[in-house]
Design a protein around this motif. Structure first.
Motif, PDB file in Angstrom:
ATOM      1  N   ALA A 206      24.873   8.033  73.252  1.00  0.00           N
ATOM      2  CA  ALA A 206      25.670   7.582  72.169  1.00  0.00           C
ATOM      3  C   ALA A 206      27.114   7.625  72.881  1.00  0.00           C
ATOM      4  CB  ALA A 206      25.531   8.507  70.992  1.00  0.00           C
ATOM      5  N   GLU A 207      27.956   6.710  72.543  1.00  0.00           N
ATOM      6  CA  GLU A 207      29.305   6.896  72.912  1.00  0.00           C
ATOM      7  C   GLU A 207      30.066   8.128  72.390  1.00  0.00           C
ATOM      8  OE1 GLU A 207      30.781   4.496  74.847  1.00  0.00           O
ATOM      9  OE2 GLU A 207      28.906   4.135  75.247  1.00  0.00           O
ATOM     10  N   GLY A 208      29.461   8.635  71.195  1.00  0.00           N
ATOM     11  CA  GLY A 208      29.986   9.918  70.491  1.00  0.00           C
ATOM     12  C   GLY A 208      29.324   9.921  69.023  1.00  0.00           C
ATOM     13  N   PHE A 209      29.528  10.757  68.334  1.00  0.00           N
ATOM     14  CA  PHE A 209      29.096  10.992  66.851  1.00  0.00           C
ATOM     15  C   PHE A 209      30.049  11.609  65.822  1.00  0.00           C
ATOM     16  CE2 PHE A 209      28.417  15.161  68.872  1.00  0.00           C
ATOM     17  CZ  PHE A 209      28.363  16.112  67.477  1.00  0.00           C
ATOM     18  N   VAL A 210      29.925  11.213  64.777  1.00  0.00           N
ATOM     19  CA  VAL A 210      30.681  11.950  63.795  1.00  0.00           C
ATOM     20  C   VAL A 210      29.777  12.312  62.562  1.00  0.00           C
ATOM     21  CG1 VAL A 210      32.563  11.656  61.732  1.00  0.00           C
ATOM     22  CG2 VAL A 210      32.441  10.269  63.981  1.00  0.00           C
ATOM     23  N   SER A 211      29.699  13.629  62.342  1.00  0.00           N
ATOM     24  CA  SER A 211      28.868  14.163  61.440  1.00  0.00           C
ATOM     25  C   SER A 211      29.138  15.373  60.595  1.00  0.00           C
ATOM     26  CB  SER A 211      27.537  14.636  62.103  1.00  0.00           C
ATOM     27  OG  SER A 211      27.870  15.798  62.853  1.00  0.00           O
ATOM     28  N   ALA A 225      26.522  15.662  73.982  1.00  0.00           N
ATOM     29  CA  ALA A 225      27.163  14.640  73.132  1.00  0.00           C
ATOM     30  C   ALA A 225      28.432  15.440  72.550  1.00  0.00           C
ATOM     31  CB  ALA A 225      26.130  14.045  71.919  1.00  0.00           C
ATOM     32  N   HIS A 226      29.579  14.659  72.650  1.00  0.00           N
ATOM     33  CA  HIS A 226      30.646  14.929  72.041  1.00  0.00           C
ATOM     34  C   HIS A 226      30.950  14.176  70.743  1.00  0.00           C
ATOM     35  CE1 HIS A 226      30.757  16.514  76.200  1.00  0.00           C
ATOM     36  NE2 HIS A 226      31.715  17.137  75.976  1.00  0.00           N
ATOM     37  N   GLY A 227      31.580  14.947  69.749  1.00  0.00           N
ATOM     38  CA  GLY A 227      31.762  14.108  68.677  1.00  0.00           C
ATOM     39  C   GLY A 227      32.703  14.960  67.514  1.00  0.00           C
ATOM     40  N   VAL A 228      32.926  14.476  66.431  1.00  0.00           N
ATOM     41  CA  VAL A 228      33.850  14.877  65.374  1.00  0.00           C
ATOM     42  C   VAL A 228      32.794  15.616  64.233  1.00  0.00           C
ATOM     43  CG1 VAL A 228      35.699  14.501  63.568  1.00  0.00           C
ATOM     44  CG2 VAL A 228      35.639  13.490  66.075  1.00  0.00           C
ATOM     45  N   VAL A 229      33.007  16.978  63.923  1.00  0.00           N
ATOM     46  CA  VAL A 229      32.303  17.488  62.709  1.00  0.00           C
ATOM     47  C   VAL A 229      33.072  17.939  61.691  1.00  0.00           C
ATOM     48  CG1 VAL A 229      30.598  19.253  62.292  1.00  0.00           C
ATOM     49  CG2 VAL A 229      30.606  18.283  64.846  1.00  0.00           C
ATOM     50  N   ASN A 278      40.685  11.877  65.893  1.00  0.00           N
ATOM     51  CA  ASN A 278      40.180  12.822  66.568  1.00  0.00           C
ATOM     52  C   ASN A 278      39.200  12.437  67.376  1.00  0.00           C
ATOM     53  OD1 ASN A 278      40.901  16.191  66.111  1.00  0.00           O
ATOM     54  ND2 ASN A 278      41.501  15.024  64.234  1.00  0.00           N
ATOM     55  N   PHE A 279      38.443  11.378  66.823  1.00  0.00           N
ATOM     56  CA  PHE A 279      37.424  10.760  67.770  1.00  0.00           C
ATOM     57  C   PHE A 279      37.763  10.231  68.964  1.00  0.00           C
ATOM     58  CE2 PHE A 279      34.372   7.550  68.639  1.00  0.00           C
ATOM     59  CZ  PHE A 279      33.093   8.017  68.722  1.00  0.00           C
ATOM     60  N   LYS A 280      39.052   9.638  69.038  1.00  0.00           N
ATOM     61  CA  LYS A 280      39.824   8.929  70.077  1.00  0.00           C
ATOM     62  C   LYS A 280      40.100   9.994  71.202  1.00  0.00           C
ATOM     63  CE  LYS A 280      41.998   5.230  67.318  1.00  0.00           C
ATOM     64  NZ  LYS A 280      43.316   4.642  67.025  1.00  0.00           N
ATOM     65  N   LYS A 281      40.256  11.386  70.544  1.00  0.00           N
ATOM     66  CA  LYS A 281      40.913  12.416  71.492  1.00  0.00           C
ATOM     67  C   LYS A 281      39.951  13.061  72.165  1.00  0.00           C
ATOM     68  CE  LYS A 281      45.041  13.142  68.752  1.00  0.00           C
ATOM     69  NZ  LYS A 281      45.759  14.197  67.860  1.00  0.00           N
ATOM     70  N   LYS A 286      34.720  18.202  78.614  1.00  0.00           N
ATOM     71  CA  LYS A 286      34.848  19.755  77.959  1.00  0.00           C
ATOM     72  C   LYS A 286      33.528  20.451  78.097  1.00  0.00           C
ATOM     73  CE  LYS A 286      37.254  22.272  74.399  1.00  0.00           C
ATOM     74  NZ  LYS A 286      38.007  22.025  73.004  1.00  0.00           N
ATOM     75  N   THR A 287      33.472  21.331  78.552  1.00  0.00           N
ATOM     76  CA  THR A 287      32.343  22.188  78.558  1.00  0.00           C
ATOM     77  C   THR A 287      31.750  22.843  77.084  1.00  0.00           C
ATOM     78  OG1 THR A 287      33.274  23.052  80.761  1.00  0.00           O
ATOM     79  CG2 THR A 287      31.170  24.390  79.840  1.00  0.00           C
TER      80      THR A 287
END
Length: 293
Positions: A206-211, A225-229, A278-281, A286-287
């Motif tokens: 995925a390009e990212g996720f929001v959940s 995977a990196h995302g906004v929670v 925040n998704f754009k950032k 990041k580890t």
């Protein structure tokens, strides 16, 4: 030596427990007795994963030198100061550090995921999940939605706005809604009807996720995977990961226990624009680590 560990669900707890397996394996061979065997399937540190529908007196379990069981939710974890992985470590005599995160082995689902994406003409994609909490044995066709902790869910009106903004910002990207058929669906998205283990495999690409605090969040460390929670009635310091952008109505980048009340309905009332900003950032370099206090 052979030790059997009783690991009860849901999926998030079982995924978290996998973080201990490399260290537990150094002590003995490991068997798992669980309702979510897919969390342990293919794991090189697990000799055998047994479905919890079979009797605990099964000969393969009774051949163990030890049978271990713990329930973090009925322990020091309740004080709100331990990450779920840290709590498991305390119970099983394992040294904890923030770099310990769960690991699921779902490569065997790659072909099925690739086929599903191809059948739906999906190239780049972002995954979303704004509701959850249904145990697999409670779900069936035409079953009314049930959730023992509904304050985790993001309000559907706000969720649709997030979807609209994602579609506007990422015009060549498909938004995949990872929910069961009896949960809210959103205009402009495609619903994913695959097994949750395949969802984990899909998340890798995925390009990212929001959940919310549900499957995508639980899987994010394993899938890298990196995302906004969006956090509601649970703490990101107990279930979350620091590589994600963790959002809460009453606090910003740092957890503030004094501002947390799990019954406050405003907790997850995050402005859709703030979610997108925040998704754009997201920093995909990041580890991955536990988001402890």
């Amino acid at each position: 030596m052979l030790n059997t560990y009783v690991v009860e669900g849901g999926v998030g707890k079982c995924t978290a427990f996998t973080a201990l397996l490399p260290k537990l394996r150094k002590k003995s061979e490991v068997q798992i007795y669980t309702p979510y065997i897919d969390c342990f399937a293919g794991n090189p540190d697990v000799k055998l994963a047994l479905e919890q529908t079979i009797p605990l007196q099964d000969p393969r379990i009774m051949a163990s030198d030890n049978i271990f069981y713990c329930e973090p939710y009925k322990s020091n974890f309740q004080f709100g100061k331990q990450h779920i992985i840290e709590s498991y470590c305390e119970h099983h005599g394992v040294d904890f550090n923030r770099s310990m995160t769960g690991k699921l082995y779902t490569d065997n689902h790659k072909a099925a995921v690739t086929k599903w994406l191809g059948d739906n003409n999906i190239g780049k994609y972002i995954m979303i999940q704004f509701s959850g909490g249904q145990a697999k044995w409670n779900y069936g066709e035409n079953v009314q939605y049930q959730n023992i902790n509904p304050n985790r869910n993001y309000q559907p009106y706000l969720a649709q706005q997030v979807v609209n903004m994602l579609l506007e910002e990422y015009k060549d990207t498909t938004i995949i809604n990872c929910v069961l058929p009896n949960e809210p669906h959103y205009q402009g998205t495609i619903r994913c009807d695959l097994h949750w283990a395949q969802i984990h495999e899909m998340l890798k690409g995925a390009e990212g996720f929001v959940s919310i605090d549900s499957c995508l969040q639980h899987f994010s460390a394993s899938a890298k995977a990196h995302g906004v929670v969006i956090w509601g009635s649970t703490r990101w310091t107990q279930f979350g990961y620091s590589h994600n952008k963790n959002l809460h109505f009453h606090m910003k980048d740092k957890w503030d226990e004094a501002k947390f009340n799990d019954s406050d309905p405003r907790n997850n009332m995050i402005e859709p624009k703030l979610v997108i900003d925040n998704f754009k950032k997201l920093d995909k370099n990041k580890t991955v680590a536990c988001a402890t206090i």
